[in-house]
Design a protein around this motif. Structure first.
Motif, PDB file in Angstrom:
ATOM      1  N   UNK A 141     -29.094 -43.929   4.154  1.00 18.34           N
ATOM      2  CA  UNK A 141     -28.607 -42.550   4.271  1.00 18.34           C
ATOM      3  C   UNK A 141     -27.278 -42.278   3.589  1.00 18.34           C
ATOM      4  N   UNK A 142     -26.544 -43.337   3.255  1.00 20.31           N
ATOM      5  CA  UNK A 142     -25.254 -43.145   2.564  1.00 20.31           C
ATOM      6  C   UNK A 142     -25.458 -43.509   1.105  1.00 20.31           C
ATOM      7  N   UNK A 143     -25.662 -42.500   0.270  1.00 18.36           N
ATOM      8  CA  UNK A 143     -25.980 -42.762  -1.138  1.00 18.36           C
ATOM      9  C   UNK A 143     -24.807 -42.362  -2.016  1.00 18.36           C
ATOM     10  N   UNK A 144     -24.363 -43.278  -2.900  1.00 14.20           N
ATOM     11  CA  UNK A 144     -23.317 -42.836  -3.822  1.00 14.20           C
ATOM     12  C   UNK A 144     -23.962 -42.171  -5.039  1.00 14.20           C
ATOM     13  N   UNK A 145     -23.118 -41.449  -5.761  1.00 14.26           N
ATOM     14  CA  UNK A 145     -23.627 -40.621  -6.856  1.00 14.26           C
ATOM     15  C   UNK A 145     -24.364 -41.452  -7.900  1.00 14.26           C
ATOM     16  N   UNK A 146     -23.814 -42.617  -8.247  1.00 14.70           N
ATOM     17  CA  UNK A 146     -24.439 -43.380  -9.330  1.00 14.70           C
ATOM     18  C   UNK A 146     -25.811 -43.907  -8.902  1.00 14.70           C
ATOM     19  N   UNK A 147     -25.959 -44.261  -7.626  1.00 15.02           N
ATOM     20  CA  UNK A 147     -27.281 -44.703  -7.143  1.00 15.02           C
ATOM     21  C   UNK A 147     -28.283 -43.567  -7.303  1.00 15.02           C
ATOM     22  N   UNK A 148     -27.904 -42.367  -6.890  1.00 10.87           N
ATOM     23  CA  UNK A 148     -28.841 -41.233  -6.961  1.00 10.87           C
ATOM     24  C   UNK A 148     -29.213 -40.955  -8.415  1.00 10.87           C
ATOM     25  N   UNK A 149     -28.216 -40.952  -9.298  1.00 13.41           N
ATOM     26  CA  UNK A 149     -28.513 -40.666 -10.712  1.00 13.41           C
ATOM     27  C   UNK A 149     -29.455 -41.719 -11.305  1.00 13.41           C
ATOM     28  N   UNK A 150     -29.200 -42.977 -10.989  1.00 13.58           N
ATOM     29  CA  UNK A 150     -30.051 -44.049 -11.521  1.00 13.58           C
ATOM     30  C   UNK A 150     -31.467 -43.927 -10.953  1.00 13.58           C
ATOM     31  N   UNK A 151     -31.561 -43.674  -9.673  1.00 15.91           N
ATOM     32  CA  UNK A 151     -32.869 -43.621  -9.011  1.00 15.91           C
ATOM     33  C   UNK A 151     -33.682 -42.392  -9.427  1.00 15.91           C
ATOM     34  N   UNK A 152     -33.016 -41.365  -9.911  1.00 21.56           N
ATOM     35  CA  UNK A 152     -33.739 -40.150 -10.333  1.00 21.56           C
ATOM     36  C   UNK A 152     -34.094 -40.176 -11.821  1.00 21.56           C
ATOM     37  N   UNK A 153     -34.011 -41.355 -12.426  1.00 25.63           N
ATOM     38  CA  UNK A 153     -34.284 -41.439 -13.867  1.00 25.63           C
ATOM     39  C   UNK A 153     -35.677 -40.942 -14.239  1.00 25.63           C
ATOM     40  N   UNK A 154     -36.622 -41.030 -13.319  1.00 23.28           N
ATOM     41  CA  UNK A 154     -37.988 -40.602 -13.628  1.00 23.28           C
ATOM     42  C   UNK A 154     -38.274 -39.144 -13.315  1.00 23.28           C
ATOM     43  N   UNK A 155     -37.251 -38.360 -13.018  1.00 25.35           N
ATOM     44  CA  UNK A 155     -37.460 -36.938 -12.700  1.00 25.35           C
ATOM     45  C   UNK A 155     -36.601 -36.090 -13.629  1.00 25.35           C
ATOM     46  N   UNK A 156     -37.282 -35.263 -14.408  1.00 26.94           N
ATOM     47  CA  UNK A 156     -36.560 -34.465 -15.400  1.00 26.94           C
ATOM     48  C   UNK A 156     -36.459 -33.017 -14.929  1.00 26.94           C
ATOM     49  N   UNK A 157     -35.268 -32.447 -15.070  1.00 25.03           N
ATOM     50  CA  UNK A 157     -35.028 -31.042 -14.738  1.00 25.03           C
ATOM     51  C   UNK A 157     -34.532 -30.318 -15.971  1.00 25.03           C
ATOM     52  N   UNK A 158     -35.180 -29.196 -16.294  1.00 22.84           N
ATOM     53  CA  UNK A 158     -34.796 -28.437 -17.488  1.00 22.84           C
ATOM     54  C   UNK A 158     -33.705 -27.409 -17.191  1.00 22.84           C
TER      55      UNK A 158
END
Ligand SMILES: Cc1cc2nc3c(=O)[nH]c(=O)nc-3n(C[C@H](O)[C@H](O)[C@H](O)COP(=O)(O)OP(=O)(O)OC[C@H]3O[C@@H](n4cnc5c(N)ncnc54)[C@H](O)[C@@H]3O)c2cc1C
Ligand code: FES
Ligand code: FES
Lengths: 157, 264
Positions: A119-136
């Motif tokens: 539940x405690x996620x730092x920003x870099x973890x979230x960015x790395x983990x969202x590599x497979x989701x693209x937002x335009x």
């Protein structure tokens, strides 16, 4: 044609599919669950992410027939009578979406991130983990904030 | 995608038999390459034989100083495995940086090496670690397995069953990744095993290969001092929208130096 049966959002469902029917097509066209989106044909965008047996997968890159007997959760399975899921609420509160096309996949990936990282996620973890989701649209900033806030809220509830 | 016969099997023997009966069959493992290829109609097999239900193809174990990974073991399972993290931490990290989490939940070791995309990560590790590819027919040494772009030594009805990695004294993988797909623009795996230092290079040329010139410059030591002076054959490097041949040749040396340093 063959018959497939699976559990989708807690309900037993079945249907007739061709071998080539993608899981996302089955969800959208047979079951009318159009919350799961298709944003590409290269398995890269993540708009179609759902959970199969508790793990995130791209439903555009799995056959419906391969999900025979599986336990599937889509974006439609998150909210309940009490209201939105805390992760959905966090996307709303943090302006984590503009057009909303990528959002179902983002939310389903976010829940997978929480399942594996807590539940405690730092920003870099979230960015790395969202590599497979693209937002335009959003530039990701508010999506990252939403995932962090949603993760925290899930821990508190 | 054209229609095909879907065949679900529960053993290697049944998969081989289904393939032999099929007019123009293909195996599917995680489907992370096979299904997009079929969507684009670059492949249209008559039969798709799903290895997903073959339990004997998954699993991780350490036996006789070798890490053995079943062909159907997903990238996510390799990345999260305590056994892999302890035996060859560089391999766990490599698996954890393939694509994205959803791809890692489906994509498999066997599928990655059988497909042999020139930008795939695993081939560099298989080569540098001097691994042996076990198939339904035979054992194939890493250096004989990858034969060309999307080409391997596998016969049409041959299934990769596991890969056996001798445990190294030190190993590290460095990739310069494509920011959209995370495939390697250049990836270099350096491993010291039994006193010998080997370099596996992917992404740079048509075929994953041993970096013999880089190995000669290292001379069996984990000391990158001689790497800058190595002359690489620029004309053999891939050149595309992601990177020119000259840039790739440069990246091979930079990634080698970083991998050697990370081994220390
Ligand atoms: C968005 C995206 C990003 C990716 N990024 C990366 C990356 O950064 N690095 C990387 O290395 N890869 C990457 N990949 C590829 C991914 O690693 C897949 O795992 C790999 O393409 C193939 O594995 P698979 O299990 O999905 O095989 P499949 O797609 O099912 O099969 C691929 C081929 O191998 C054959 N095959 C499969 N298993 C066997 C077996 N046991 N024996 C014989 N033949 C077999 C099939 O017949 C087919 O020809 C990416 C893929 C996607 C979609
Ligand atoms: S639609 Fe599945 S990854 Fe784009
Ligand atoms: S909000 Fe429009 S694609 Fe992400």
């Amino acid at each position: 044609m063959s018959t497939v049966s699976m559990t989708v959002n807690g309900e037993a469902v079945c249907g007739e599919v061709e071998s080539r029917t993608l899981l996302v097509q089955f969800l959208r066209e047979n079951l009318g669950l159009t919350g799961t989106h298709v944003g590409c044909d290269t398995s890269q965008c993540g708009a179609c992410v759902i959970h199969v047996n508790g793990k995130s997968v791209k439903s555009c890159t799995m056959l419906a027939i391969q999900a025979d007997g599986a336990d599937v959760t889509t974006i439609e399975g998150l909210a309940n009578e009490a209201g939105l899921h805390p992760m959905q609420q966090a996307f709303m509160d943090n302006h984590g979406l503009q057009c909303g096309f990528c959002t179902p996949g983002m939310v389903m990936s976010a829940l997978d991130i929480v399942n594996r990282n807590g539940h405690e996620l730092d920003e870099s973890t979230v960015r790395k983990e969202l590599e497979g989701n693209i937002c335009r649209c959003t530039g990701y900033h508010n999506i990252v904030k939403a995932v962090q806030a949603g993760a925290k809220a899930m821990g508190g509830s | 995608m054209y229609e095909f016969n879907y065949r679900k099997v529960d053993s290697v023997a049944a998969a081989v038999e289904a393939m032999q009966q099929a007019e123009d069959g293909k195996f599917v493992a995680g489907g992370q390459t096979m299904l997009p290829t079929m969507k684009h109609r670059l492949a249209s097999p008559s039969d798709l034989i799903d290895l997903g239900g073959v339990a004997e193809l998954t699993g991780i174990s350490v036996e006789n100083e070798n890490l053995i990974v079943g062909a159907m073991t997903t990238h996510a399972a390799v990345a999260a495995s305590a056994e892999v993290q302890q035996a060859i931490p560089a391999l766990a990290r490599l698996a954890g940086n393939i694509g994205d989490p959803a791809v890692r939940n489906r994509g498999t070791l066997g599928g990655s090496i059988a497909n042999h995309d020139p930008a795939a990560d695993y081939p560099a590790a298989v080569i540098a670690l001097g691994a042996t590819v076990q198939t339904s027919k035979r054992a194939i040494p890493a250096e004989e397995f990858f034969t060309g772009m999307f080409e391997t030594a596998l016969k049409d009805d041959e299934i990769v069953t596991s890969v056996s990695f001798p445990l190294p004294e030190a190993a590290a993988y460095m990739k310069f990744e494509n920011p959209a797909s995370r495939y390697a623009i250049v990836g270099v795996f350096v491993a010291k095993t039994g006193g010998e230092v080997r370099v596996g290079v992917t992404g740079a040329t048509a075929c994953a290969h041993r970096g013999f010139r880089l190995e000669a410059a290292l001379g069996g030591e984990l000391d990158a001092g001689g790497i800058d002076a190595v002359e690489l054959p620029v004309e053999q490097m891939n050149s595309d929208i992601h990177a020119s041949a000259e840039y790739r040749a440069h990246l091979v040396k930079v990634m080698t130096k970083r991998a050697v340093e990370a081994c220390q």
